[in-house]
Scaffold this active site. Structure first.
Site, PDB file in Angstrom:
ATOM      1  N   GLU A  35       0.886  -1.135  -0.157  1.00 12.78           N
ATOM      2  CA  GLU A  35       0.075   0.000  -0.091  1.00 12.78           C
ATOM      3  C   GLU A  35       0.798   1.218  -0.077  1.00 12.78           C
ATOM      4  OE1 GLU A  35      -2.021  -2.894   2.948  1.00 12.78           O
ATOM      5  OE2 GLU A  35      -0.252  -2.599   1.947  1.00 12.78           O
ATOM      6  N   GLU A  39      12.511 -33.208   0.953  1.00 14.48           N
ATOM      7  CA  GLU A  39      12.975 -33.944  -0.226  1.00 14.48           C
ATOM      8  C   GLU A  39      13.487 -35.090  -0.016  1.00 14.48           C
ATOM      9  OE1 GLU A  39      15.348 -31.730  -2.954  1.00 14.48           O
ATOM     10  OE2 GLU A  39      14.063 -29.965  -2.984  1.00 14.48           O
TER      11      GLU A  39
END
Length: 337
Positions: free
Chosen positions: A52, A279
């Protein structure tokens, strides 16, 4: 209709920050005057301007803000952190209408930004493309709502269901180089990356994003038996910061101790980690599947057969999934409901 169009742009802008904004959420903002975008911005990194503020700062003639609409995918903040509250900035610039995708789930913000804007005369429209906006910040929301990081399980398996050959190879890769590059892209998007100690000892991996531009995730090694020692050999990880998960509260698994997935995630939450991509190895992945602690699963299927080796994890759930072809590989992505 127009509100959805401009919110889509907010989401696209916010996605540019994926992997860079931790511990902050992904936020994009556009300012519209007379049906046209006059400024836009997104949060690029923690400590830098929020979306913003970045968008408002680009408006040269601030008088037109008095008759403009500000769009943002996440509720504007109302607390002092490394930057001042965005809600105050919107009020100070007398922006009359604010369209918000979804509420911020951080208890420091939740509903307070919207309330402050309303109390100061802003017209609020909440919930535009809400589901998309929530999905965009699924890591941030999971961390604050479930008190754990967002968990992604990833592995590659052969056509006959193995993740590695019987004889360990430190430089073995089952899939196409393009699939490998995709994995490095994924790593750049997550805050941490986890493997079991056997994977660390056998593969000696770098766990980096060397094939993709982006931040390296924090490597995490699960080591209940304290096997991992930097004095044993020249580990590639020893040149970087990493985290070893050790816990005295271990469970017996076929006579061998292991740390429960829930306890591992508790440690990551306490460390402030919002996401983790796991992983390997197959045993570590299976623990998280068995304890039902994951949000996504990404599996590469290769055409290559190994005939024997380490079996791939087993998962059989009625969940949302889709296939994608990457040259000769097939990528299956599974999402939890």
């Amino acid at each position: 209709m127009y509100d959805s169009f401009f919110m889509e742009r907010c989401i696209a802008l916010a996605q540019k920050g994926l992997g860079y904004t931790y511990p902050n959420p992904l936020v994009g903002c556009v300012i519209v005057h007379n049906g046209k975008i006059i400024a836009e911005g997104w949060h690029k990194k923690a400590g830098r301007s929020h979306a913003e503020r970045e968008a408002i700062s680009k408006v040269k003639d601030t008088s037109i803000l008095f008759n403009s609409t500000l769009y943002v995918n996440l509720e504007p903040c109302d607390h002092h952190g490394e930057t001042p509250p965005c809600s105050d900035l919107i009020i100070d610039n007398k922006i009359p209408r604010v369209v918000i995708g979804c509420l911020d789930q951080n208890k420091k913000v939740l509903g307070k930004g919207v309330k402050k804007l309303k109390d100061n005369g802003c017209k609020i429209k909440l919930g535009v493309l809400e589901h998309k906006c929530q999905k965009l910040n699924q890591r941030f929301f999971t961390f604050h709502q479930k008190k754990r990081p967002y968990v992604i399980l990833k592995w590659a398996e052969s056509a006959d269901g193995f993740v590695a050959p019987k004889q360990p190879y430190s430089d073995f890769w089952l899939t196409d180089p393009l699939s490998k590059q995709r994995v490095h892209q994924w790593r750049s998007q997550e805050q941490s990356i986890m493997i079991g100690v056997q994977t660390a000892l056998i593969d000696n991996p770098q766990l980096s994003t060397r094939l993709w531009t982006g931040e390296n995730p924090l490597p995490i090694i699960i080591d209940p038996n304290k096997k991992f020692s930097l004095s044993v050999r020249d580990f590639k990880l020893k040149k970087k910061k990493f985290l070893i998960i050790k816990d005295k509260k271990i469970k017996e698994d076929e006579g061998k101790p292991h740390i429960a997935a829930k306890d591992i995630l508790n440690q990551l939450f306490e460390t402030g980690l919002q996401s983790v991509i796991i992983e390997g190895g197959a045993k570590t992945l299976q623990h998280f599947i068995d304890e039902d602690l994951f949000d996504e699963v990404r599996i590469f299927f290769s055409n290559e057969k190994l005939n024997e080796g380490l079996s791939a994890p087993k998962i059989n759930l009625d969940i949302i999934s889709y296939f994608e072809n990457i040259k000769k590989d097939k990528l299956l992505t599974i999402y939890r409901e």
